[in-house]
Motif scaffolding. Structure first.
Motif, PDB file in Angstrom:
ATOM      1  N   ARG A  54       3.272   1.674  -3.392  1.00  0.00           N
ATOM      2  CA  ARG A  54       2.631   2.226  -4.591  1.00  0.00           C
ATOM      3  C   ARG A  54       2.638   3.753  -4.561  1.00  0.00           C
ATOM      4  O   ARG A  54       2.880   4.410  -5.575  1.00  0.00           O
ATOM      5  CB  ARG A  54       1.193   1.720  -4.709  1.00  0.00           C
ATOM      6  CG  ARG A  54       1.061   0.267  -5.107  1.00  0.00           C
ATOM      7  CD  ARG A  54      -0.321  -0.039  -5.661  1.00  0.00           C
ATOM      8  NE  ARG A  54      -1.386   0.292  -4.709  1.00  0.00           N
ATOM      9  CZ  ARG A  54      -1.821  -0.521  -3.762  1.00  0.00           C
ATOM     10  NH1 ARG A  54      -1.272  -1.721  -3.616  1.00  0.00           N
ATOM     11  NH2 ARG A  54      -2.804  -0.163  -2.964  1.00  0.00           N
ATOM     12  N   LEU A  79       0.823  -1.212   0.000  1.00  0.00           N
ATOM     13  CA  LEU A  79       0.000   0.000   0.000  1.00  0.00           C
ATOM     14  C   LEU A  79       0.856   1.259   0.000  1.00  0.00           C
ATOM     15  O   LEU A  79       0.599   2.210  -0.741  1.00  0.00           O
ATOM     16  CB  LEU A  79      -0.926  -0.011   1.229  1.00  0.00           C
ATOM     17  CG  LEU A  79      -1.846   1.186   1.423  1.00  0.00           C
ATOM     18  CD1 LEU A  79      -2.775   1.355   0.228  1.00  0.00           C
ATOM     19  CD2 LEU A  79      -2.653   1.030   2.711  1.00  0.00           C
ATOM     20  N   THR A 113      -7.005  -6.067   3.850  1.00  0.00           N
ATOM     21  CA  THR A 113      -5.816  -6.898   3.661  1.00  0.00           C
ATOM     22  C   THR A 113      -4.555  -6.046   3.669  1.00  0.00           C
ATOM     23  O   THR A 113      -3.553  -6.386   4.318  1.00  0.00           O
ATOM     24  CB  THR A 113      -5.918  -7.671   2.334  1.00  0.00           C
ATOM     25  OG1 THR A 113      -7.046  -8.539   2.384  1.00  0.00           O
ATOM     26  CG2 THR A 113      -4.656  -8.494   2.089  1.00  0.00           C
ATOM     27  N   GLU A 114      -4.598  -4.913   3.000  1.00  0.00           N
ATOM     28  CA  GLU A 114      -3.407  -4.063   2.909  1.00  0.00           C
ATOM     29  C   GLU A 114      -3.103  -3.385   4.254  1.00  0.00           C
ATOM     30  O   GLU A 114      -1.936  -3.210   4.616  1.00  0.00           O
ATOM     31  CB  GLU A 114      -3.594  -3.034   1.807  1.00  0.00           C
ATOM     32  CG  GLU A 114      -3.651  -3.693   0.424  1.00  0.00           C
ATOM     33  CD  GLU A 114      -3.571  -2.714  -0.715  1.00  0.00           C
ATOM     34  OE1 GLU A 114      -2.781  -2.954  -1.647  1.00  0.00           O
ATOM     35  OE2 GLU A 114      -4.308  -1.703  -0.677  1.00  0.00           O
ATOM     36  N   GLU A 151      -1.343  -5.926   6.371  1.00  0.00           N
ATOM     37  CA  GLU A 151       0.073  -6.014   5.996  1.00  0.00           C
ATOM     38  C   GLU A 151       0.865  -4.850   6.592  1.00  0.00           C
ATOM     39  O   GLU A 151       1.996  -5.036   7.071  1.00  0.00           O
ATOM     40  CB  GLU A 151       0.199  -6.016   4.476  1.00  0.00           C
ATOM     41  CG  GLU A 151      -0.378  -7.252   3.799  1.00  0.00           C
ATOM     42  CD  GLU A 151      -0.472  -7.112   2.285  1.00  0.00           C
ATOM     43  OE1 GLU A 151      -0.613  -8.141   1.606  1.00  0.00           O
ATOM     44  OE2 GLU A 151      -0.418  -5.963   1.781  1.00  0.00           O
ATOM     45  N   GLN A 207     -16.975   2.153   0.983  1.00  0.00           N
ATOM     46  CA  GLN A 207     -17.439   0.872   1.498  1.00  0.00           C
ATOM     47  C   GLN A 207     -18.580   1.070   2.491  1.00  0.00           C
ATOM     48  O   GLN A 207     -19.539   0.289   2.513  1.00  0.00           O
ATOM     49  CB  GLN A 207     -16.286   0.119   2.165  1.00  0.00           C
ATOM     50  CG  GLN A 207     -16.657  -1.256   2.725  1.00  0.00           C
ATOM     51  CD  GLN A 207     -17.111  -2.234   1.649  1.00  0.00           C
ATOM     52  OE1 GLN A 207     -16.832  -2.046   0.459  1.00  0.00           O
ATOM     53  NE2 GLN A 207     -17.825  -3.277   2.055  1.00  0.00           N
ATOM     54  N   SER A 220     -12.946  -1.670   2.553  1.00  0.00           N
ATOM     55  CA  SER A 220     -13.149  -2.752   1.598  1.00  0.00           C
ATOM     56  C   SER A 220     -12.269  -3.934   1.970  1.00  0.00           C
ATOM     57  O   SER A 220     -11.308  -3.806   2.745  1.00  0.00           O
ATOM     58  CB  SER A 220     -12.799  -2.277   0.187  1.00  0.00           C
ATOM     59  OG  SER A 220     -11.400  -2.009   0.091  1.00  0.00           O
ATOM     60  N   ASP A 221     -12.571  -5.094   1.427  1.00  0.00           N
ATOM     61  CA  ASP A 221     -11.772  -6.290   1.720  1.00  0.00           C
ATOM     62  C   ASP A 221     -10.312  -6.094   1.309  1.00  0.00           C
ATOM     63  O   ASP A 221      -9.388  -6.506   2.020  1.00  0.00           O
ATOM     64  CB  ASP A 221     -12.355  -7.516   1.001  1.00  0.00           C
ATOM     65  CG  ASP A 221     -13.673  -7.976   1.620  1.00  0.00           C
ATOM     66  OD1 ASP A 221     -13.969  -7.569   2.765  1.00  0.00           O
ATOM     67  OD2 ASP A 221     -14.415  -8.724   0.944  1.00  0.00           O
ATOM     68  N   GLN A 222     -10.098  -5.484   0.138  1.00  0.00           N
ATOM     69  CA  GLN A 222      -8.725  -5.262  -0.305  1.00  0.00           C
ATOM     70  C   GLN A 222      -7.984  -4.329   0.647  1.00  0.00           C
ATOM     71  O   GLN A 222      -6.835  -4.579   1.005  1.00  0.00           O
ATOM     72  CB  GLN A 222      -8.705  -4.675  -1.714  1.00  0.00           C
ATOM     73  CG  GLN A 222      -7.284  -4.396  -2.217  1.00  0.00           C
ATOM     74  CD  GLN A 222      -7.243  -3.791  -3.618  1.00  0.00           C
ATOM     75  OE1 GLN A 222      -8.246  -3.784  -4.324  1.00  0.00           O
ATOM     76  NE2 GLN A 222      -6.088  -3.283  -4.021  1.00  0.00           N
ATOM     77  N   MET A 223      -8.645  -3.259   1.074  1.00  0.00           N
ATOM     78  CA  MET A 223      -7.990  -2.325   1.987  1.00  0.00           C
ATOM     79  C   MET A 223      -7.729  -2.984   3.338  1.00  0.00           C
ATOM     80  O   MET A 223      -6.676  -2.748   3.955  1.00  0.00           O
ATOM     81  CB  MET A 223      -8.846  -1.075   2.160  1.00  0.00           C
ATOM     82  CG  MET A 223      -8.229  -0.017   3.072  1.00  0.00           C
ATOM     83  SD  MET A 223      -6.613   0.598   2.499  1.00  0.00           S
ATOM     84  CE  MET A 223      -7.100   1.553   1.061  1.00  0.00           C
ATOM     85  N   ASP A 282     -11.656   5.029   0.668  1.00  0.00           N
ATOM     86  CA  ASP A 282     -12.059   3.625   0.680  1.00  0.00           C
ATOM     87  C   ASP A 282     -13.110   3.390   1.763  1.00  0.00           C
ATOM     88  O   ASP A 282     -14.127   2.719   1.525  1.00  0.00           O
ATOM     89  CB  ASP A 282     -10.838   2.730   0.925  1.00  0.00           C
ATOM     90  CG  ASP A 282     -11.195   1.257   0.926  1.00  0.00           C
ATOM     91  OD1 ASP A 282     -11.115   0.625  -0.140  1.00  0.00           O
ATOM     92  OD2 ASP A 282     -11.574   0.726   2.004  1.00  0.00           O
TER      93      ASP A 282
END
Length: 410
Positions: free
Chosen positions: A251, A248, A319-320, A323, A287, A314-317, A283
Motif C-alpha cells: 500500500r 502493508l 495481522t499485517e 504477514e 491502541q 491493533s488487531d489489524q496491524m 497504530d
C-alpha cells in the motif's frame, strides 16, 4: 581544589521535561539498586542507568555484531549497535507521547541486545546447542548476566548495578516469565542466568513490566521489521516486486509511486521505510491509549498487575505485521546467501566452544584463570560467556588462529 561530591545525597529530585502520567514509572520512587548507592546530583536513576550502558564494553562490541548481514557484507547495513540506537529512538518517542519516563524506555532499548552472540540468532542457536547439558543459552538472560555480573568496571561490585526497574524491564519486556503463584524460580523452566539472579534479587517474574519496557519491546519489532526490509532491498536479496506483494508494504509503495511517479529506487525505499515506521508507531500509540483508557491505571503497579499488556498494536496491524514477518522469514532470513553464511557461522562457534572446553589454556588472559578454577559446568558457562561476548570479526580471527587458517564466511 576541593573534592566535588558527584553523588550528593541531598540533591533535590530532578524535574522531568514533561509531566508524567500517574501510571508512569517514576525515577524518584525507584526501588533502588541491589548494591545501595547515593543518588546523583545531576541525573535521575534511569538516566544514570542509560549512561552506564552506553559506556560499558558490551555496548561497544555491538558495533561488530550481526543483525542480519555479517560485517564484511558492507558498511551500510545495520549492526546490533545501530539497531539498538534505532529501537531507543522509537521507544523514546513512544514514551514521550504517552507521558511515560522516556529515559527508562530508552535505557531498556539500548540494553536489550547486549547478550547477543556474534552472528545473530545463528550464533545463539550454536551456543544453546553447545550448552544443552550445562543450562543452555538465551540472549535475553545473557543480557541480564552482563549487566549484573560480567561487566567489571566498578570498585565495589560486579556488573553495572542498574535500577530495579531497568533490570525488570530487561528481563520481562516480552511479558511475565512465571505463572501467577509460581514463586520458586529454581523449579521453573527459566533461562539459567535469570533463575540464578532472581534467587537473590526478586524481579517479580509473574507480573508484567512497566509500560516503558512494554513499549521498548514493541519498538524493537518496529525497528527490525522495517530495517530488515530496507537492508534486504539494498542488498539485492529482496526486490520491490516481492515486497509489493506484502499488503502493508505494498500500500505504501503504491502511494509513494502515485505521488512521485519518477522517484529513484533508493529514494523510494527510504520514503516507504519511513512511512512504514510512522504507520506502526501511530497504530501502537493509539491502541495503547485505548488500553490505558480501559484499564484506567492509577499507578505503575496497576500496569504490572494487569491481566494483559497495556502496550499493543491493533488487531489489524498485528495481522499485517505477522504477514510481514512470514515474508521476511521465507524470503530474507532463509535466503540461500544468508542461510549459507549462518550455517558456517554456527560451525565456527561450535568448534570454538569445544576447543576451549578441551584446551582452556587457549582462552584469553583472565578467562583462562576463571576456566581452570571452575568445575565442568562452571567452566562451560565461562567458555560460553567468552564466546558470546565476541564480535563477528574477533570470532573469525580466533577460529582462524586456533585452526591454522583464515576463517571466512563468504
Amino acid at each position: 581544589m576541593p573534592v566535588v561530591d558527584y553523588a550528593a545525597t541531598n540533591a533535590p529530585p530532578l524535574p522531568y521535561p514533561h509531566e508524567l502520567a500517574p501510571y508512569a514509572t517514576d525515577a524518584t520512587t525507584s526501588r533502588g539498586r541491589f548494591h545501595p548507592e547515593p543518588p546523583s546530583a545531576v541525573r535521575t536513576a534511569f538516566q544514570r542507568d542509560r549512561d552506564r550502558i552506553i559506556h560499558c564494553a558490551a555496548f561497544r562490541r555491538l558495533t561488530y555484531k550481526t543483525q542480519v548481514f555479517v560485517y564484511h557484507e558492507g558498511d551500510h547495513f545495520r549492526t546490533r549497535l545501530t539497531h539498538s540506537l534505532e529501537v531507543a529512538q522509537i521507544a523514546r518517542t513512544l514514551a514521550r507521547s504517552l507521558r511515560l519516563d522516556e529515559d527508562l524506555a530508552e535505557t531498556i532499548a539500548l540494553a536489550h541486545d547486549l547478550g547477543h552472540t556474534p552472528f545473530g540468532h545463528a550464533g545463539e542457536d550454536a551456543l544453546n546447542a553447545a550448552m544443552a547439558e550445562f543450562g543452555g543459552f538465551d540472549h535475553n538472560a545473557q543480557s541480564l548476566r552482563i549487566v549484573t555480573k560480567l561487566e567489571s568496571r566498578y570498585a565495589n561490585f560486579d556488573g553495572l548495578n542498574l535500577s530495579w526497574e531497568t533490570l525488570e524491564g530487561l528481563v520481562k519486556h516480552n511479558g511475565p516469565l512465571l505463572s501467577p503463584g509460581e514463586a520458586d524460580v529454581t523449579k521453573a523452566n527459566l533461562p539459567h542466568a535469570i533463575a540464578v539472579y532472581c534467587t537473590e534479587h526478586d524481579l517479580e517474574l509473574e507480573s508484567y513490566a512497566g509500560a516503558e519496557a512494554q513499549l521498548a519491546a514493541l519498538a524493537d519489532d518496529i525497528a527490525y521489521n522495517n530495517h530488515d526490509i530496507d537492508d534486504g532491498l539494498r542488498a539485492g536479496l529482496l526486490t520491490l516486486d516481492q515486497v509489493t506483494e506484502v499488503p502493508l508494504v505494498g500500500r505504501l509503495i503504491r502511494a509513494v509511486q502515485g505521488e512521485y511517479p519518477d522517484i529513484a529506487r533508493d529514494r523510494l525505499i527510504y520514503e516507504v521505510n519511513r512511512r512504514l515506521i510512522t504507520v506502526m508507531i501511530f497504530d501502537l500509540m493509539e491502541q495503547t491509549r485505548r488500553r490505558l483508557a480501559d484499564l484506567a491505571p492509577r499507578t505503575a503497579e496497576d500496569i504490572r498487575r494487569a491481566r494483559e499488556p497495556v502496550a499493543s498494536f491493533s488487531d489489524q496491524m498485528l495481522t499485517e505485521i505477522a504477514e510481514l514477518r512470514a515474508f521476511l522469514h521465507a524470503e530474507l532470513y532463509r535466503h540461500p546467501r544468508i542461510a549459507g553464511t549462518m550455517a558456517r557461522a554456527k560451525t565456527v562457534l561450535s568448534e570454538l566452544f569445544h576447543h576451549y572446553m578441551d584446551k582452556p589454556e587457549d582462552l584469553e588472559p583472565g578467562w583462562r584463570e576463571k576456566a581452570f578454577q571452575s568445575a565442568s559446568k562452571d567452566r562451560a558457562r565461562c567458555v560460553c560467556d567468552f564466546i558470546a561476548g565476541m564480535t563477528d570479526r574477533f570470532a573469525l580471527h580466533m577460529h582462524g588462529r586456533l585452526f591454522d587458517g583464515r576463517t571466512e564466511l563468504r
